[in-house]
Structures are given as structure tokens and as C-alpha cells.
Design an enzyme around this catalytic site. Sequence first.
Site, PDB file in Angstrom:
ATOM      1  N   ARG A 113      10.749  -2.444  -2.522  1.00 50.04           N
ATOM      2  CA  ARG A 113       9.816  -1.533  -3.077  1.00 50.04           C
ATOM      3  C   ARG A 113      10.603  -0.683  -3.892  1.00 50.04           C
ATOM      4  O   ARG A 113      10.224   0.071  -4.864  1.00 50.04           O
ATOM      5  CB  ARG A 113       9.497  -0.506  -1.586  1.00 50.04           C
ATOM      6  CG  ARG A 113       8.723  -1.066  -0.770  1.00 50.04           C
ATOM      7  CD  ARG A 113       7.789  -0.320  -0.237  1.00 50.04           C
ATOM      8  NE  ARG A 113       6.867  -1.087   0.586  1.00 50.04           N
ATOM      9  CZ  ARG A 113       6.157  -0.905   1.758  1.00 50.04           C
ATOM     10  NH1 ARG A 113       6.471   0.241   2.366  1.00 50.04           N
ATOM     11  NH2 ARG A 113       5.173  -1.733   2.376  1.00 50.04           N
ATOM     12  N   ASP A 169       3.189  16.231   8.350  1.00 45.90           N
ATOM     13  CA  ASP A 169       3.809  14.983   8.077  1.00 45.90           C
ATOM     14  C   ASP A 169       4.632  15.293   6.593  1.00 45.90           C
ATOM     15  O   ASP A 169       4.558  16.172   5.991  1.00 45.90           O
ATOM     16  CB  ASP A 169       2.945  13.899   7.784  1.00 45.90           C
ATOM     17  CG  ASP A 169       3.391  12.405   7.863  1.00 45.90           C
ATOM     18  OD1 ASP A 169       3.132  11.886   8.788  1.00 45.90           O
ATOM     19  OD2 ASP A 169       4.202  12.176   7.060  1.00 45.90           O
TER      20      ASP A 169
END
Length: 278
Positions: free
Chosen positions: A36, A144
Site C-alpha cells: 500500500r 475512530d
Amino acid sequence: MSQLWKDPVYGPLAQGLYARCGLVFEGGQAHLFRKRVDRRAAELGYPSTAAYVAVLRGPLGETEYEHLIETLTVNETYFFREQEHFQLLIDKLWPGWTRDGNGPLRVWSAACSTGCEPYTLAILLRERRWVGPGRPRVEILATDVNTAVLRDAKSGLYGEFALRQVPPYYRDKYFRCEGGLYRLDPEVRRMVTFRRYNLLRPDGLLPPDGFHAVLCRNVLIYFDQEAKRKAVGGMVRALKPGGALIIGRSESLFSIPEAPPIENHDGLLIYRKPAPVR
Ligand SMILES: C[S@@+](CC[C@H](N)C(=O)[O-])C[C@H]1O[C@@H](n2cnc3c(N)ncnc32)[C@H](O)[C@@H]1O
């Protein structure tokens, strides 16, 4: 120490991410991490991953770290996941809290991803008639570290996969089909407040008089011991006396000194902050 940290190219980046949000990438996760990061470096047109990593040390670093957090956190979640926790919370713990106090009942979903967890709680509280006239106010805070998932959570729009365990009754009652996706009932959405919050960098967001319950499910598995201790310490401080900390079924707080005493409810384990002796 994570193996990845020894890598001359990826190591500093992995350590930077660890310092920011506690995530450790081992085994297959380390492979994913490299892939990634390489992809991101190529997307931005850097000649090599090393050149990209060098930029992260500079003034643009923090913004880019934010992007990496969005790409590298595992956000898997779905409605009615580990349903037994909601049953325990609502059927066994909620009645006691309602009897004991006169303020609002507060729950914190501390790594909420796209919101399926706090919304499931909101749906079930409505169904069990814990919401409405004559009932204490319910406040559900959902947080989050990843701002992209929070945007999705607020939109309340989900694909079939997130609804795979929703029984037909709830599907019909609380979701409306919209162009192949499912939009959650606005009244349920209004019950949850979403904010960005990093479990490893606590700020002043949390209410000073605490939560009755903190749900922190399926995130501590990505932390090492030190990060777990920090996150758990913060969550326990945020609990009211008698409040419950609920983690994922496959997780454990074994050898985390900050963890409150464990309580066994017919095989379902939760952690409970001691209440004052009356
Ligand atoms: C696998 S999801 C779990 C979602 C939900 N609790 C559940 O059980 O379905 C893990 C979430 O933890 C979040 N996360 C990772 N590190 C975090 C941190 N340091 N602070 C807050 N959230 C974090 C990720 O962004 C991700 O959305």
C-alpha cells in the site's frame, strides 16, 4: 520490536504510524503495508518509495500520515456483529443503570469504523423501548481515528455486505433501499454522534463524568502491549464506576494491568470498573 521497523525504507514509516495510532504490522500485514505504501508513492508520482518516505519527515508529513492511516487501518465491520454483547448490555446492564442514576445513559463506541456497531446499539435500544418518553436520555458517542470511515458512518448508507447479519424484520423496518444501497433510518442516525478520536492520543473530547459502557471491539488486536495498555488505561478512566468495558470475543486483556476486573456472564466476558461500596 516489530520486524518491519528494522527495514531501512519502510521502518521509519511503520514507526511513525505506530507512534501516531498504535498499529503494528506483522506477518501478512507487513506485506500489505509495503504494497500500500508503494502504491501511494507511485500514485503521488515519487520516483521511489524511499523518496516518498523522505517527504513524510518534512512539513507535509502530518497530512500524508492522515492519508496513510485511512489506507492502512482495517475497517471491517457489519451490523449485529457479536450480537451477544448488545443483548448483555441492553438486557442485563441497562436496567441497573437506569434504576441507579438520573442523568443520561452514555455509551462510547471507541473504534466505530463506518458506524455499524453504534447504530446496531441504537436500533436495539429503540426496539427494547429504552428510548422515548419517560426514559433517560441516551447518548451514543462513536469515534475512530480514520476520518474517511467517519464520513461514511455519518452518511448512513451501506452495501449488502454490511447488512449480511441483519434479520429481515430489522432490514425492513430500519433500512430503505436507495440505488442498490441501504440508507439507515434518520431517527436512528440522529441517536449517534460521530467524532474523530485517537485512542493513543487522548484529547478533551470525552465527557468528564464518564460513560456507562465503552465498546472497543476488534481493534486492540492490531496494537502491541504498550499501545493496548495506553488505550485501555484511557478507556477505563472514561468509564463511570460500575461501567463496562466490552472488547471483541477473540480479544483479551490478559496481562494488561490497567484492565478492570473481569466479569463472566454465562461465558461472555466483560470488564467492569468497580462501583463504590454502598
Ligand atoms: C476492525 S474495525 C472494528 C470496528 C467495530 N468496532 C467492530 O467491531 O465491528 C477497527 C477500527 O479501529 C480503528 N482504529 C485503529 N487504530 C485506532 C486508534 N489508534 N484510535 C481509534 N481508532 C482506531 C480503525 O480505523 C478501524 O475503523
